[in-house]
Design a protein around this motif. Structure first.
Motif, PDB file in Angstrom:
ATOM      1  N   THR A 190       0.836  -1.200   0.000  1.00  0.00           N
ATOM      2  CA  THR A 190       0.000   0.000   0.000  1.00  0.00           C
ATOM      3  C   THR A 190       0.870   1.250   0.000  1.00  0.00           C
ATOM      4  OG1 THR A 190      -0.060   0.122   2.401  1.00  0.00           O
ATOM      5  CG2 THR A 190      -1.759  -1.245   1.308  1.00  0.00           C
ATOM      6  N   LEU A 191       0.206   2.372  -0.136  1.00  0.00           N
ATOM      7  CA  LEU A 191       0.908   3.646  -0.086  1.00  0.00           C
ATOM      8  C   LEU A 191       1.604   3.812   1.260  1.00  0.00           C
ATOM      9  CD1 LEU A 191       1.527   6.393  -1.347  1.00  0.00           C
ATOM     10  CD2 LEU A 191      -0.667   7.220  -0.483  1.00  0.00           C
ATOM     11  N   ALA A 192       0.942   3.385   2.327  1.00  0.00           N
ATOM     12  CA  ALA A 192       1.534   3.482   3.663  1.00  0.00           C
ATOM     13  C   ALA A 192       2.794   2.627   3.765  1.00  0.00           C
ATOM     14  CB  ALA A 192       0.511   3.061   4.715  1.00  0.00           C
ATOM     15  N   ASP A 193       2.776   1.449   3.127  1.00  0.00           N
ATOM     16  CA  ASP A 193       3.960   0.581   3.134  1.00  0.00           C
ATOM     17  C   ASP A 193       5.151   1.279   2.480  1.00  0.00           C
ATOM     18  OD1 ASP A 193       2.565  -1.497   4.357  1.00  0.00           O
ATOM     19  OD2 ASP A 193       1.907  -2.336   2.433  1.00  0.00           O
ATOM     20  N   TYR A 194       4.899   1.900   1.325  1.00  0.00           N
ATOM     21  CA  TYR A 194       5.982   2.619   0.626  1.00  0.00           C
ATOM     22  C   TYR A 194       6.481   3.792   1.455  1.00  0.00           C
ATOM     23  CZ  TYR A 194       5.860   0.178  -3.857  1.00  0.00           C
ATOM     24  OH  TYR A 194       5.981  -0.768  -4.854  1.00  0.00           O
TER      25      TYR A 194
END
Length: 514
Positions: free
Chosen positions: A225-229
């Motif tokens: 997800t965007l949060a992971d990146y």
């Protein structure tokens, strides 16, 4: 089981980091540095504070040239002229960019520790509070966010060249073997056309991987997800003590800002949480981005906003022209005159990214045409023919009207790239046909010499006379060469070729009068 696998990945990653081809082993310089810089290995490994004189010498990029090259073949000189594409002339504005970027990095590192992020000192102060009964600040004061700066300007004005020149004076990665640390001093990316946060973060991680020979992108799943990146970039930037992140072509993010994409909030948070300085570069349209993203505008203003609009100072322009004058591969070379310098500025509006390609194209034209000299007329002819797509853009810049300039802001950079690409293609085109023409002349010459030998003229004399006549009349056919050499050898009649040329001149004169 998963944890064990993860640990093996970390160990393998460490081995990859120490194989990094971009890294240099740290050399700690202390003499002449501020005490807080001299005692900090993250700062002292960057070397001394360089003087303006030192910077001016190294920011500029000279190119190879020798006056004897002006006597070389067309092909050689055409290739030599291509060197102008690498020329960088150092100007006072470059010094400001270098000082700003280097100051940002050093001030950022002054609050960092290569050892343990200051945890030992925190514990000592905490214990002192408890044992002495005197109030001590457990944590040292530090800025709430990192320093930031912005450089805006037209494509071709030299802003990206100036920033890259400043970065060239610093290493990409510094290896500190005794601490097991790989310090990424600088990292630069061009903002993707899509300008989405996820694409930008992925590009950042890919750049880290390229620099360090790591596999940070691969560690994220395809469903990340965007949060992971975002979390990954935060950890990587902190782990490698990143000195500055440079975001070029920031105007590509205008659509993201309009669509409420979290791109800019992320980088504001990056300066807050990780404390990594951000430098943004873009065209004047990017100012719209800062009107809609006030927090980032305030961050960027911490080290100032520099706007590049080309060279307007007469001394700076003459310095550029002096450097250009050194690099002429024409047989009739001469320094650019005051009139030529003024006219070159008028055509290009003082944009080095336009002036240097025009100067380069003009030399191609001078060599190809046989004129072998530069002039205002040649500059205009080449500009009208090869750079006509830039005319409306430069007209808008000349007018000073922001509405007109914004209309062409996005296409100036792409148009310049097309002009340079066309210029290189045309140079090769000219070389091909020049080589083909010379080949044809050689074939004609060989045939003419053979015919003259059969006619009874000695080989040595036939070769010399054919060579002489062909230089005088390059487009002469085999029959015309044989006829002309026979006339001169036997001295019996008037030259047919001279008569033909005289007839052409007379016909041209009649047409002109008419």
């Amino acid at each position: 089981m998963a944890k064990s696998s993860h640990r093996r990945t970390d160990h393998a990653e460490d081995r990859d980091v120490f194989r990094c081809v971009h890294a240099v082993d740290a050399i700690y310089h202390q003499e002449g540095l501020l005490p807080e810089h001299a005692s900090n290995h993250l700062v002292s490994c960057l070397g001394p504070y360089w003087t303006d004189k030192d910077i001016a010498k190294k920011v500029g990029v000279s190119i190879g040239f020798d006056e004897s090259e002006r006597e070389r073949s067309k092909e050689y000189r055409m290739h030599a002229v291509a060197r102008l594409g690498e020329l960088v002339v150092s100007l006072p504005a470059h010094l400001d960019v270098v000082h700003t970027i280097h100051r940002i990095i050093r001030e950022h590192y002054a609050h960092e520790s290569i050892l343990d992020n200051g945890l030992d000192a925190v514990r000592d102060r905490y214990r002192l509070n408890s044992s002495s009964g005197q109030l001590q600040a457990v944590y040292e004061h530090r800025r709430s966010h990192a320093y930031c700066a912005a450089f805006f300007g037209y494509s071709g004005a030299g802003k990206t060249t100036a920033v890259e020149s400043a970065l060239r004076l610093l290493p990409w990665v510094v290896r500190h073997p005794q601490y097991g640390v790989m310090q990424v001093v600088r990292i630069k990316i061009d903002c993707p056309r899509s300008a989405s946060l996820k694409d930008t973060l992925k590009l950042l991680l890919e750049t880290y991987d390229d620099l360090l020979d790591t596999h940070y992108v691969e560690e994220l799943s395809s469903r990340a997800t965007l949060a992971d990146y975002a979390n990954k970039v935060h950890r990587v930037a902190r782990r490698h003590h990143t000195g500055v992140i440079v975001l070029d072509e920031i105007q590509n993010a205008l659509n993201a800002a309009a669509g409420a994409d979290p791109l800019f909030d992320f980088f504001v948070n990056l300066t807050n949480l990780v404390g990594v300085p951000i430098v943004v570069c873009g065209t004047p349209r990017a100012e719209r981005l800062f009107r809609t993203t006030l927090r980032l505008a305030r961050r960027v203003s911490s080290q100032g906003v520099t706007v590049w609009r080309g060279i307007h100072d007469a001394t700076d322009w003459n310095r550029l022209c002096d450097e250009l004058s050194k690099y002429q591969w024409l047989t009739n070379s001469k320094p650019l005159s005051a009139a030529e310098r003024k006219y070159l500025w008028s055509l290009t509006q003082g944009l080095p990214g336009v002036a240097i390609p025009l100067y380069q194209l003009s030399q191609y034209a001078a060599i190809a045409s046989g004129r072998e000299r530069l002039s205002c007329r040649l500059f205009k002819s080449v500009f009208d023919e090869k750079m006509r797509s830039l005319k409306p853009i430069l007209r808008a810049i000349r007018s000073g009207r922001k509405v007109d300039m914004m209309r062409y802001d996005d296409i100036l950079g792409d148009t310049l790239k097309e002009v340079v690409a066309d210029m290189k293609a045309e140079a090769q085109h000219n070389l091909f046909y020049d080589a083909l023409s010379r080949h044809d002349r050689i074939e004609v010459s060989i045939d003419a010499v053979s015919s003259l030998i059969v006619a009874g003229i000695p080989r040595e004399i036939a070769e010399k006379m054919v060579d002489l006549v062909q230089k005088e009349f390059p487009s002469a056919t085999r029959a015309e060469l044989c006829h002309e050499v026979s006339l001169r050898y036997y001295s019996t009649r008037e030259s047919l070729l001279k008569t033909k040329d005289a007839r052409k001149d007379k016909e041209a004169e009649v047409e002109t009068i008419a």
